[in-house]
Design an enzyme around this catalytic site. Sequence first.
Site, PDB file in Angstrom:
ATOM      1  N   THR A  52       1.615  -1.171  -0.373  1.00 56.64           N
ATOM      2  CA  THR A  52      -0.370   0.205  -0.468  1.00 56.64           C
ATOM      3  C   THR A  52       0.937   1.304  -0.036  1.00 56.64           C
ATOM      4  OG1 THR A  52      -1.754  -1.216   1.149  1.00 56.64           O
ATOM      5  CG2 THR A  52      -1.906   1.103   1.099  1.00 56.64           C
ATOM      6  N   ARG A  59     -12.189  -9.335  -2.499  1.00 57.53           N
ATOM      7  CA  ARG A  59     -11.625  -8.970  -1.352  1.00 57.53           C
ATOM      8  C   ARG A  59     -10.380  -7.511  -0.987  1.00 57.53           C
ATOM      9  NH1 ARG A  59      -6.438  -6.200   0.643  1.00 57.53           N
ATOM     10  NH2 ARG A  59      -5.239  -7.604   2.439  1.00 57.53           N
ATOM     11  N   VAL A  60     -11.347  -6.900   0.117  1.00 60.04           N
ATOM     12  CA  VAL A  60     -11.610  -5.201   0.771  1.00 60.04           C
ATOM     13  C   VAL A  60     -10.570  -5.419   1.270  1.00 60.04           C
ATOM     14  CG1 VAL A  60     -12.221  -3.178   1.683  1.00 60.04           C
ATOM     15  CG2 VAL A  60     -13.259  -4.648   0.005  1.00 60.04           C
ATOM     16  N   GLY A  61      -8.490  -4.429   1.492  1.00 63.01           N
ATOM     17  CA  GLY A  61      -8.249  -4.741   2.876  1.00 63.01           C
ATOM     18  C   GLY A  61      -8.209  -3.307   3.520  1.00 63.01           C
ATOM     19  N   ASP A  62      -7.483  -2.877   4.615  1.00 64.88           N
ATOM     20  CA  ASP A  62      -7.764  -1.478   5.630  1.00 64.88           C
ATOM     21  C   ASP A  62      -7.195   0.176   4.411  1.00 64.88           C
ATOM     22  OD1 ASP A  62      -4.616  -0.479   6.175  1.00 64.88           O
ATOM     23  OD2 ASP A  62      -4.749  -2.207   4.721  1.00 64.88           O
ATOM     24  N   THR A 109       0.117   0.673   6.135  1.00 66.65           N
ATOM     25  CA  THR A 109       0.814  -0.630   5.237  1.00 66.65           C
ATOM     26  C   THR A 109       1.495  -2.073   6.413  1.00 66.65           C
ATOM     27  OG1 THR A 109       2.186  -0.787   3.231  1.00 66.65           O
ATOM     28  CG2 THR A 109       2.951   0.311   5.319  1.00 66.65           C
ATOM     29  N   GLY A 110       0.793  -3.228   4.901  1.00 67.81           N
ATOM     30  CA  GLY A 110       1.172  -3.746   5.737  1.00 67.81           C
ATOM     31  C   GLY A 110       0.464  -5.004   5.696  1.00 67.81           C
TER      32      GLY A 110
END
Length: 298
Positions: free
Chosen positions: A172, A200-203, A222-223
């Site tokens: 990210t 899929r949706v990330g943070d 990020t991560g």
Amino acid sequence: MSRRVTRIVEPIIVTHCGAGSTRTVRDAAARAGRAGTPALRRGGSALDAVLAATVVLEDDPRTNAGTGSRMRLDGSIQMDAAVMDSRLRAGAVAAISNVKNPVLVARQVMETPHMMLAGEWATRFAHANGLPPYDPATDQARARLERTKVELARKKVPSWARAWLGERGTDTVGAVARDGKGRFAAASSTGGISYMLAGRVGDSPIVGAGLYAGPDGAVTATGVGEEIWRVLLSKSVYDRLADVGAQAACDAGLDLFPDSVPSGIIAVGKDGLGEACNRAMAWWTNARSRERTKPAGL
């Protein structure tokens, strides 16, 4: 008759190319930061600065956002992005496709009554508001997908069990800024991870997880998105800014994860900036002074 005097503070912008990024892409973080700096020098807003910076990162095919996005296991590209400012205004898009700069769509969403649009409806919204169709797929993304498929076949494990493994390189991207009037803003954008199911949706587009901004500062993370989301990392760091300062708040946020979970944070507050990552992370700042434990960009 008294006049209200606005105190001028040092404008600051911080950019990053993601947990796992190295010196080979530090020039991208620097170009992004320099793209956002003129807005701050002209007396513009922190929001304008982080938008300009994030567009540069999305346009660099070496980063994992916009044109450099990962392909999902079905061969599609679905991206997430968000922006937020110190007035608690926010806009986000999730699993958006067929656009060049998801962060600009997120900025458009900020002007609606909503905070997030997702999937094909986010894409339709972008095109209806003047952003042209764009295919972000690159030869590098296609090659990475083929390597991912070989890896999965060889190891015979479910894709979601390996979401934080495999080839990372960059993650990210994001930016935080403080303008001369003491306003703050944060932006984040991502193309996801190699071992990723469609949908899929990330943070990154989640307020409080991938980013947060308010009157005390701005944070972006990020991560591994799922792990960042579980602890609402950016809000956790933000809540410490006023009490302990930006660097200590970032360090405390990093302590929420074991070293086996890649994670990184940048923040700017009233006292200055902070950065912490348990991996290499290419980052850049225009700040003239800061007590650092390591040089910018490591």
